[in-house]
Motif scaffolding. Structure first.
Motif, PDB file in Angstrom:
ATOM      1  N   ARG A  74      -9.612  41.524  11.846  1.00  0.00           N
ATOM      2  CA  ARG A  74     -10.602  41.057  10.866  1.00  0.00           C
ATOM      3  C   ARG A  74      -9.897  40.453   9.657  1.00  0.00           C
ATOM      4  N   ARG A  75      -8.861  41.116   9.184  1.00  0.00           N
ATOM      5  CA  ARG A  75      -8.113  40.621   8.028  1.00  0.00           C
ATOM      6  C   ARG A  75      -7.429  39.292   8.348  1.00  0.00           C
ATOM      7  N   PHE A  76      -6.873  39.175   9.545  1.00  0.00           N
ATOM      8  CA  PHE A  76      -6.251  37.928   9.976  1.00  0.00           C
ATOM      9  C   PHE A  76      -7.270  36.785   9.948  1.00  0.00           C
ATOM     10  N   GLN A  77      -8.482  37.029  10.467  1.00  0.00           N
ATOM     11  CA  GLN A  77      -9.518  35.995  10.478  1.00  0.00           C
ATOM     12  C   GLN A  77      -9.906  35.607   9.050  1.00  0.00           C
ATOM     13  N   GLU A  78      -9.996  36.590   8.159  1.00  0.00           N
ATOM     14  CA  GLU A  78     -10.337  36.308   6.767  1.00  0.00           C
ATOM     15  C   GLU A  78      -9.261  35.441   6.111  1.00  0.00           C
ATOM     16  N   ILE A  79      -8.007  35.776   6.377  1.00  0.00           N
ATOM     17  CA  ILE A  79      -6.898  34.996   5.812  1.00  0.00           C
ATOM     18  C   ILE A  79      -6.936  33.568   6.341  1.00  0.00           C
ATOM     19  N   GLN A  80      -7.187  33.396   7.639  1.00  0.00           N
ATOM     20  CA  GLN A  80      -7.241  32.051   8.217  1.00  0.00           C
ATOM     21  C   GLN A  80      -8.381  31.234   7.603  1.00  0.00           C
ATOM     22  N   LYS A  81      -9.540  31.850   7.386  1.00  0.00           N
ATOM     23  CA  LYS A  81     -10.664  31.147   6.753  1.00  0.00           C
ATOM     24  C   LYS A  81     -10.310  30.732   5.329  1.00  0.00           C
ATOM     25  N   THR A  82      -9.659  31.625   4.598  1.00  0.00           N
ATOM     26  CA  THR A  82      -9.270  31.327   3.225  1.00  0.00           C
ATOM     27  C   THR A  82      -8.238  30.206   3.175  1.00  0.00           C
ATOM     28  N   LEU A  83      -7.281  30.245   4.081  1.00  0.00           N
ATOM     29  CA  LEU A  83      -6.276  29.175   4.126  1.00  0.00           C
ATOM     30  C   LEU A  83      -6.913  27.827   4.466  1.00  0.00           C
ATOM     31  N   THR A  84      -7.890  27.826   5.348  1.00  0.00           N
ATOM     32  CA  THR A  84      -8.608  26.592   5.666  1.00  0.00           C
ATOM     33  C   THR A  84      -9.316  26.056   4.428  1.00  0.00           C
ATOM     34  N   LEU A  85      -9.947  26.943   3.670  1.00  0.00           N
ATOM     35  CA  LEU A  85     -10.618  26.535   2.433  1.00  0.00           C
ATOM     36  C   LEU A  85      -9.616  25.975   1.422  1.00  0.00           C
ATOM     37  N   ILE A  86      -8.471  26.626   1.295  1.00  0.00           N
ATOM     38  CA  ILE A  86      -7.424  26.140   0.379  1.00  0.00           C
ATOM     39  C   ILE A  86      -6.974  24.734   0.779  1.00  0.00           C
ATOM     40  N   CYS A  87      -6.747  24.532   2.070  1.00  0.00           N
ATOM     41  CA  CYS A  87      -6.322  23.201   2.545  1.00  0.00           C
ATOM     42  C   CYS A  87      -7.400  22.158   2.289  1.00  0.00           C
ATOM     43  N   ASP A  88      -8.648  22.509   2.553  1.00  0.00           N
ATOM     44  CA  ASP A  88      -9.755  21.572   2.303  1.00  0.00           C
ATOM     45  C   ASP A  88      -9.831  21.201   0.822  1.00  0.00           C
ATOM     46  N   CYS A  89      -9.661  22.178  -0.056  1.00  0.00           N
ATOM     47  CA  CYS A  89      -9.700  21.910  -1.493  1.00  0.00           C
ATOM     48  C   CYS A  89      -8.532  21.018  -1.925  1.00  0.00           C
ATOM     49  N   ALA A  90      -7.358  21.276  -1.396  1.00  0.00           N
ATOM     50  CA  ALA A  90      -6.193  20.448  -1.745  1.00  0.00           C
ATOM     51  C   ALA A  90      -6.400  19.006  -1.299  1.00  0.00           C
TER      52      ALA A  90
END
Length: 124
Positions: A74-90
């Motif tokens: 679950r934590r891995f999936q949360e981290i992956q979602k957050t990293l995707t959001l960070i990349c989209d924002c950048a």
């Protein structure tokens, strides 16, 4: 079985599979990753189909219990979602900067954010 359940089982196996018994790992892998039927596994391993089914069901239960206790998948999936959001924002920052006259340093900073997020994603 729904595709979502299959992905969850495989992910849990990736995280916690080494904690299962050798037979549980083997039967689970053959059934879910190699797509062999219970009958095929039973015939090849010279045990009953029910024995294979029981081992797989126990393995599934153990994987779910480990995830309930530890929450690594679950934590891995949360981290992956957050990293995707960070990349989209950048990427959005780079687009906005291009539209607004290329302020010095912004593209470089956004590129560094993307690079770091991608490195974290590869390590996770």
């Amino acid at each position: 079985m729904a595709a979502e359940e299959a992905v969850l089982r495989t992910m849990l196996f990736d995280f916690y599979g080494e904690l299962l018994t050798e037979k549980q790992r083997e039967y689970f892998d053959l059934h879910y990753n190699e797509d062999l039927s219970l009958a095929e596994i039973a015939e090849d391993r010279d045990i009953t189909r029910q024995g294979v089914r029981d081992a797989i069901k126990r393995a599934e239960q153990q994987l779910l219990e480990m995830e309930d206790r530890l929450g690594l998948a679950r934590r891995f999936q949360e981290i992956q979602k957050t990293l995707t959001l960070i990349c989209d924002c950048a990427l959005n920052i780079q687009d906005l900067n291009e539209q607004n006259g290329q302020v010095a340093g912004i593209d470089e900073s956004a590129a560094k954010i993307l690079e770091c997020a991608q490195e974290i994603s590869m390590e996770a």
